[in-house]
Enzyme design. Sequence first.
Site, PDB file in Angstrom:
ATOM      1  N   LYS A 199      44.888  45.038  30.534  1.00 56.64           N
ATOM      2  CA  LYS A 199      45.428  45.830  31.645  1.00 56.64           C
ATOM      3  C   LYS A 199      45.563  44.953  32.898  1.00 56.64           C
ATOM      4  O   LYS A 199      44.693  44.125  33.149  1.00 56.64           O
ATOM      5  CB  LYS A 199      44.441  46.973  31.914  1.00 56.64           C
ATOM      6  CG  LYS A 199      44.966  48.090  32.771  1.00 56.64           C
ATOM      7  CD  LYS A 199      43.893  49.139  33.004  1.00 56.64           C
ATOM      8  CE  LYS A 199      42.776  48.626  33.895  1.00 56.64           C
ATOM      9  NZ  LYS A 199      41.870  49.642  34.409  1.00 56.64           N
TER      10      LYS A 199
ATOM     11  N   LYS B 197      33.132  48.189  31.678  1.00 53.31           N
ATOM     12  CA  LYS B 197      32.728  47.519  32.915  1.00 53.31           C
ATOM     13  C   LYS B 197      31.307  46.973  32.813  1.00 53.31           C
ATOM     14  O   LYS B 197      31.009  45.910  33.329  1.00 53.31           O
ATOM     15  CB  LYS B 197      32.801  48.486  34.100  1.00 53.31           C
ATOM     16  CG  LYS B 197      34.205  48.694  34.618  1.00 53.31           C
ATOM     17  CD  LYS B 197      34.163  49.331  36.008  1.00 53.31           C
ATOM     18  CE  LYS B 197      35.549  49.585  36.543  1.00 53.31           C
ATOM     19  NZ  LYS B 197      35.526  50.263  37.850  1.00 53.31           N
TER      20      LYS B 197
ATOM     21  N   LYS C 220      42.867  44.431  39.464  1.00 54.51           N
ATOM     22  CA  LYS C 220      42.521  43.654  40.657  1.00 54.51           C
ATOM     23  C   LYS C 220      41.317  42.758  40.392  1.00 54.51           C
ATOM     24  O   LYS C 220      41.055  41.842  41.151  1.00 54.51           O
ATOM     25  CB  LYS C 220      42.280  44.575  41.858  1.00 54.51           C
ATOM     26  CG  LYS C 220      41.390  45.769  41.622  1.00 54.51           C
ATOM     27  CD  LYS C 220      41.553  46.801  42.754  1.00 54.51           C
ATOM     28  CE  LYS C 220      41.262  48.209  42.272  1.00 54.51           C
ATOM     29  NZ  LYS C 220      41.882  49.254  43.040  1.00 54.51           N
TER      30      LYS C 220
HETATM   31  P1  TYM Z   1      41.395  52.713  40.322  1.00 56.99           P
HETATM   32  O1  TYM Z   1      41.095  52.408  41.747  1.00 56.99           O
HETATM   33  O2  TYM Z   1      40.894  51.782  39.273  1.00 56.99           O
HETATM   34  O3  TYM Z   1      42.948  52.847  40.131  1.00 56.99           O
HETATM   35  C1  TYM Z   1      43.707  53.715  40.964  1.00 56.99           C
HETATM   36  C2  TYM Z   1      44.849  54.317  40.194  1.00 56.99           C
HETATM   37  O4  TYM Z   1      45.699  53.286  39.684  1.00 56.99           O
HETATM   38  C3  TYM Z   1      45.858  53.448  38.286  1.00 56.99           C
HETATM   39  N1  TYM Z   1      45.947  52.119  37.657  1.00 56.99           N
HETATM   40  C4  TYM Z   1      46.902  51.763  36.805  1.00 56.99           C
HETATM   41  N2  TYM Z   1      47.961  52.435  36.311  1.00 56.99           N
HETATM   42  C5  TYM Z   1      48.766  51.779  35.462  1.00 56.99           C
HETATM   43  N3  TYM Z   1      48.559  50.483  35.063  1.00 56.99           N
HETATM   44  C6  TYM Z   1      47.509  49.779  35.525  1.00 56.99           C
HETATM   45  N4  TYM Z   1      47.321  48.510  35.153  1.00 56.99           N
HETATM   46  C7  TYM Z   1      46.614  50.424  36.441  1.00 56.99           C
HETATM   47  N5  TYM Z   1      45.496  50.029  37.103  1.00 56.99           N
HETATM   48  C8  TYM Z   1      45.102  51.076  37.832  1.00 56.99           C
HETATM   49  C9  TYM Z   1      44.610  54.184  37.824  1.00 56.99           C
HETATM   50  O5  TYM Z   1      44.818  54.844  36.601  1.00 56.99           O
HETATM   51  C10 TYM Z   1      44.390  55.127  38.977  1.00 56.99           C
HETATM   52  O6  TYM Z   1      45.210  56.268  38.852  1.00 56.99           O
HETATM   53  N6  TYM Z   1      38.134  56.384  39.387  1.00 56.99           N
HETATM   54  C11 TYM Z   1      39.404  56.057  39.958  1.00 56.99           C
HETATM   55  C12 TYM Z   1      39.530  56.445  41.413  1.00 56.99           C
HETATM   56  C13 TYM Z   1      39.203  57.870  41.693  1.00 56.99           C
HETATM   57  C14 TYM Z   1      40.021  58.991  41.454  1.00 56.99           C
HETATM   58  C15 TYM Z   1      39.290  60.120  41.930  1.00 56.99           C
HETATM   59  C16 TYM Z   1      41.293  59.138  40.878  1.00 56.99           C
HETATM   60  C17 TYM Z   1      38.055  58.324  42.274  1.00 56.99           C
HETATM   61  N7  TYM Z   1      38.107  59.678  42.420  1.00 56.99           N
HETATM   62  C18 TYM Z   1      39.817  61.412  41.827  1.00 56.99           C
HETATM   63  C19 TYM Z   1      41.806  60.448  40.801  1.00 56.99           C
HETATM   64  C20 TYM Z   1      41.081  61.553  41.256  1.00 56.99           C
HETATM   65  C21 TYM Z   1      39.628  54.560  39.851  1.00 56.99           C
HETATM   66  O7  TYM Z   1      38.711  53.785  39.749  1.00 56.99           O
HETATM   67  O8  TYM Z   1      40.933  54.198  39.980  1.00 56.99           O
END
Ligand code: TYM
Length: 350
Positions: free
Chosen positions: A210, A127, A213
């Site tokens: 990947k 990032k 968004k």
């Molecule tokens: P974030 O918001 O980027 O994504 C949320 C969840 O979606 C999954 N994900 C995907 N899975 C499969 N293919 C993809 N292309 C894809 N894009 C996103 C992510 O793996 C995630 O599970 N840091 C985290 C948010 C967070 C969190 C937490 C998660 C904050 N605190 C505590 C679990 C537990 C994040 O940025 O996810």
Amino acid sequence: MTDAVQTPHVGQTRFTPRVFSGIQPSGGLTLGNYLGALKRFVQKQDEGIETIYCLVDLHAITTWQDPEKLRQQTREAAAGFIAAGIDPTRSILFNQSQVSAHAELGWVFNCVARLGWMNRMTQFKDKAGKNAENVSLGLYAYPSLMAADILLYHATQVPVGEDQKQHVELTRDIAAKFNHDYKVDFFPLTEPVIQGVATRVMSLRDGSKKMSKSDPSDQSRINLTDDADTIAAKFRKAKTDAGVLPDLPEALADRPEARNLVNIYAALADQSVEEVLAEYAGRGFGAFKPALVDLAVAKLAPISTEMKRLMDDPAEIDRILGDGANRADAIAQPILAKTLEIVGMIRSRR
Ligand code: TYM
């Protein structure tokens, strides 16, 4: 830091199964979020385990967010959770900033996590890129806040997509170091739950990237708000190759676009890749794509329709998030209080 002697009782406490996970409301939800996370959240809820799901708005502001848009996206993500099957009476659904204990435990963990650990986080490197001097301190510290999100509830399982695996491993390292340094067995070693065929959904335009968004091309992703026509058009235009589908999953190894579409189909149909290939082997995308379009529209369009309906009543969404935050806070406060006591803080307010 205490001496290096391993505390003998660490790891022996039995923690009650509890699921926590979160999604950043930093943009719209995508098919990646749905298949990698949300759909799995619903499965965990339906298994009858205690489930806590969070819109992590404090994480979202690690990169600039327009305030009004952030509020709107947080409501829209909450609508997405509910439309996808999260029942806010059976699961706890809330936005992170309404439970201040996240930030407080996050600070304690900033003092447990080591710089060397943070420097290994591949998502930060991706990032920040060449711009590392100019990104926020929050973006660098965010995996430690994520550990706080999870451990504040003594969560034992965290369903996530593949890209979050390293952060859940860091969470375990932080828990283990806290337990060791303070000679307690207070935080569980949480398990990442990364299962199924769609743990890494790829871009529809480039099978090596990947689905995200933040991709500048809207054609690269399916948004959960896309209507039936848009979903169909995006899948029809999705990049493919000229080959036919093979008999065996291994034969898709060097065909990223084909593999991605087969994985998406399998995940949406609740089938294995083998089952999908058994049906389509020997056929090209002329046959497979129309089937994928029909399946995706049947599974996803009702979610976007329901999201639109829920978004007509933002006050009700805010009420649900407030109620969820109260219930989350009731679990979090005693765990935060105990943590601060363990660390040596005076707790004398009445
Ligand atoms: P974030 O918001 O980027 O994504 C949320 C969840 O979606 C999954 N994900 C995907 N899975 C499969 N293919 C993809 N292309 C894809 N894009 C996103 C992510 O793996 C995630 O599970 N840091 C985290 C948010 C967070 C969190 C937490 C998660 C904050 N605190 C505590 C679990 C537990 C994040 O940025 O996810």
